[in-house]
Design a protein around this motif. Structure first.
Motif, PDB file in Angstrom:
ATOM      1  N   PRO A  53      -8.816  -2.306  -1.338  1.00  0.00           N
ATOM      2  CA  PRO A  53      -9.368  -1.224  -1.237  1.00  0.00           C
ATOM      3  C   PRO A  53     -10.881  -0.786  -0.705  1.00  0.00           C
ATOM      4  CG  PRO A  53      -8.649  -2.152  -3.403  1.00  0.00           C
ATOM      5  CD  PRO A  53      -8.508  -3.358  -2.431  1.00  0.00           C
ATOM      6  N   ASP A  54     -11.483  -2.041  -0.836  1.00  0.00           N
ATOM      7  CA  ASP A  54     -13.040  -1.932  -0.421  1.00  0.00           C
ATOM      8  C   ASP A  54     -12.944  -2.009   1.141  1.00  0.00           C
ATOM      9  OD1 ASP A  54     -12.300  -4.373  -0.333  1.00  0.00           O
ATOM     10  OD2 ASP A  54     -14.208  -5.109  -1.094  1.00  0.00           O
ATOM     11  N   SER A  55     -11.789  -2.132   1.967  1.00  0.00           N
ATOM     12  CA  SER A  55     -11.871  -2.532   3.522  1.00  0.00           C
ATOM     13  C   SER A  55     -12.342  -1.008   4.005  1.00  0.00           C
ATOM     14  CB  SER A  55     -10.760  -3.001   3.684  1.00  0.00           C
ATOM     15  OG  SER A  55     -10.604  -3.037   5.322  1.00  0.00           O
ATOM     16  N   PRO A  56     -13.226  -1.044   5.054  1.00  0.00           N
ATOM     17  CA  PRO A  56     -13.463  -0.019   5.985  1.00  0.00           C
ATOM     18  C   PRO A  56     -12.195   0.444   6.776  1.00  0.00           C
ATOM     19  CG  PRO A  56     -14.770  -1.630   6.902  1.00  0.00           C
ATOM     20  CD  PRO A  56     -14.170  -2.151   5.470  1.00  0.00           C
ATOM     21  N   ASP A  57     -11.423  -0.566   7.198  1.00  0.00           N
ATOM     22  CA  ASP A  57     -10.168  -0.040   7.939  1.00  0.00           C
ATOM     23  C   ASP A  57      -9.011  -0.261   6.903  1.00  0.00           C
ATOM     24  OD1 ASP A  57      -8.181  -0.040   9.505  1.00  0.00           O
ATOM     25  OD2 ASP A  57      -8.787  -1.581  11.048  1.00  0.00           O
ATOM     26  N   GLN A  58      -8.526   1.027   6.910  1.00  0.00           N
ATOM     27  CA  GLN A  58      -7.508   1.025   5.862  1.00  0.00           C
ATOM     28  C   GLN A  58      -6.071   1.014   6.204  1.00  0.00           C
ATOM     29  OE1 GLN A  58      -7.357   1.550   2.111  1.00  0.00           O
ATOM     30  NE2 GLN A  58      -9.288   0.447   2.565  1.00  0.00           N
ATOM     31  N   ARG A  59      -5.968   0.609   7.334  1.00  0.00           N
ATOM     32  CA  ARG A  59      -4.515   0.453   7.970  1.00  0.00           C
ATOM     33  C   ARG A  59      -3.824  -0.748   7.617  1.00  0.00           C
ATOM     34  NH1 ARG A  59      -5.287  -0.518  14.281  1.00  0.00           N
ATOM     35  NH2 ARG A  59      -7.203  -1.692  13.477  1.00  0.00           N
ATOM     36  N   PRO A  60      -2.701  -0.564   6.938  1.00  0.00           N
ATOM     37  CA  PRO A  60      -1.845  -1.764   6.717  1.00  0.00           C
ATOM     38  C   PRO A  60      -1.696  -2.904   7.722  1.00  0.00           C
ATOM     39  CG  PRO A  60      -0.407   0.026   6.707  1.00  0.00           C
ATOM     40  CD  PRO A  60      -1.807   0.519   6.998  1.00  0.00           C
ATOM     41  N   THR A  61      -1.848  -4.080   7.403  1.00  0.00           N
ATOM     42  CA  THR A  61      -1.526  -5.123   8.433  1.00  0.00           C
ATOM     43  C   THR A  61       0.175  -5.606   8.434  1.00  0.00           C
ATOM     44  OG1 THR A  61      -3.634  -6.087   8.172  1.00  0.00           O
ATOM     45  CG2 THR A  61      -1.958  -7.238   9.171  1.00  0.00           C
ATOM     46  N   VAL A  62       0.679  -5.245   9.661  1.00  0.00           N
ATOM     47  CA  VAL A  62       2.228  -5.780   9.585  1.00  0.00           C
ATOM     48  C   VAL A  62       2.206  -7.144  10.219  1.00  0.00           C
ATOM     49  CG1 VAL A  62       3.429  -3.548  10.103  1.00  0.00           C
ATOM     50  CG2 VAL A  62       2.284  -4.777  11.928  1.00  0.00           C
ATOM     51  N   GLU A  63       2.929  -8.034   9.623  1.00  0.00           N
ATOM     52  CA  GLU A  63       3.089  -9.498  10.356  1.00  0.00           C
ATOM     53  C   GLU A  63       4.685  -9.941  10.031  1.00  0.00           C
ATOM     54  OE1 GLU A  63       0.517 -12.007   7.615  1.00  0.00           O
ATOM     55  OE2 GLU A  63       2.275 -12.411   6.365  1.00  0.00           O
ATOM     56  N   VAL A  64       5.038 -10.725  10.951  1.00  0.00           N
ATOM     57  CA  VAL A  64       6.404 -11.358  10.911  1.00  0.00           C
ATOM     58  C   VAL A  64       6.159 -12.870  10.650  1.00  0.00           C
ATOM     59  CG1 VAL A  64       8.262 -11.683  12.318  1.00  0.00           C
ATOM     60  CG2 VAL A  64       6.906  -9.609  12.764  1.00  0.00           C
ATOM     61  N   THR A  65       6.969 -13.142   9.431  1.00  0.00           N
ATOM     62  CA  THR A  65       6.914 -14.349   9.082  1.00  0.00           C
ATOM     63  C   THR A  65       8.041 -14.851   9.570  1.00  0.00           C
ATOM     64  OG1 THR A  65       7.517 -13.776   6.970  1.00  0.00           O
ATOM     65  CG2 THR A  65       5.295 -14.273   7.070  1.00  0.00           C
ATOM     66  N   GLY A  66       8.144 -16.233  10.312  1.00  0.00           N
ATOM     67  CA  GLY A  66       9.188 -16.923  10.809  1.00  0.00           C
ATOM     68  C   GLY A  66      10.103 -17.351   9.669  1.00  0.00           C
ATOM     69  N   HIS A  67      11.530 -16.930  10.003  1.00  0.00           N
ATOM     70  CA  HIS A  67      12.571 -17.099   9.040  1.00  0.00           C
ATOM     71  C   HIS A  67      12.651 -18.794   8.996  1.00  0.00           C
ATOM     72  CE1 HIS A  67      15.349 -15.902   6.257  1.00  0.00           C
ATOM     73  NE2 HIS A  67      16.311 -15.317   7.327  1.00  0.00           N
TER      74      HIS A  67
END
Length: 198
Positions: A53-67
């Motif tokens: 919540p306190d981050s200046p960049d409010q974009r969510p992070t997308v990541e792909v975790t290897g199966h």
């Protein structure tokens, strides 16, 4: 970070995950500079991580975790060990057994095309003198080709046949870059041999 579990979906390399203006690329994702889109770089589960919540960049992070259950997946640039299954005039097909030092758990097919066997005199390559069914080859992954088979290359000195069985059933030893010899009969057979050592 909060993980939105309901958004976990399976993605594959090259799949668009969003716009860089709206999401940040995390592990297993990258931003293409030419169009500003975020793409998956591996096969796995897509996770969307909410920013603090306190981050200046409010974009969510997308990541792909290897199966993890699938074991390693061949990617362009990775070195694989494959068993040749069929040799044709213009290409050889193979089953990929290992990616790097890890054995695969899924069936991945590879194709070594005539132009990818070696770096020189490409037009003189004879596929039947380079590989035989059953040969074990070390190759690098060029790209995901067609029909769900990876295009493989043996065009570097350290790539090519690393193990082969002679017609007499012996495990052949490499004697040059283009020949292997049967220890039982002394007969030589032509191959695209992987250079051993330095």
């Amino acid at each position: 970070m909060v993980v939105k579990e309901e958004e976990m979906v399976l993605v594959t390399p090259g799949e668009v995950l969003g716009k860089a203006t709206e999401v940040k690329a995390g592990k297993g994702a990258y931003v293409a500079k030419h169009n500003g889109l975020v793409y998956a770089s591996l096969t796995g589960l897509l996770r969307t991580l909410s920013p603090p919540p306190d981050s200046p960049d409010q974009r969510p992070t997308v990541e792909v975790t290897g199966h993890k259950a699938h074991g390693p997946v061949p990617e362009p640039g990775s070195v694989v060990i494959a068993r040749v299954t069929k040799v044709m005039t213009r290409m050889a097909s193979a089953d990929i057994m290992c990616v790097g030092a890890k054995s695969v758990r899924e069936k991945f097919s590879g194709i070594i095309r005539q132009q990818d066997v070696r770096a020189t005199e490409i037009d003189k390559v004879d596929m039947h003198l380079s590989f035989r069914p059953g040969d074990i080859v070390r190759a690098s992954v060029l790209s995901l080709g067609d029909a769900r088979a990876y295009f493989l290359s043996t065009a570097k000195n350290d790539l090519g046949v690393v193990s082969a069985e002679s017609t007499a059933g012996g495990t052949m030893v490499p004697i040059s870059w283009t020949e292997m010899q049967c220890p039982l009969t002394g007969q030589t057979e032509q191959r695209k041999v992987a250079k051993v050592g330095t």
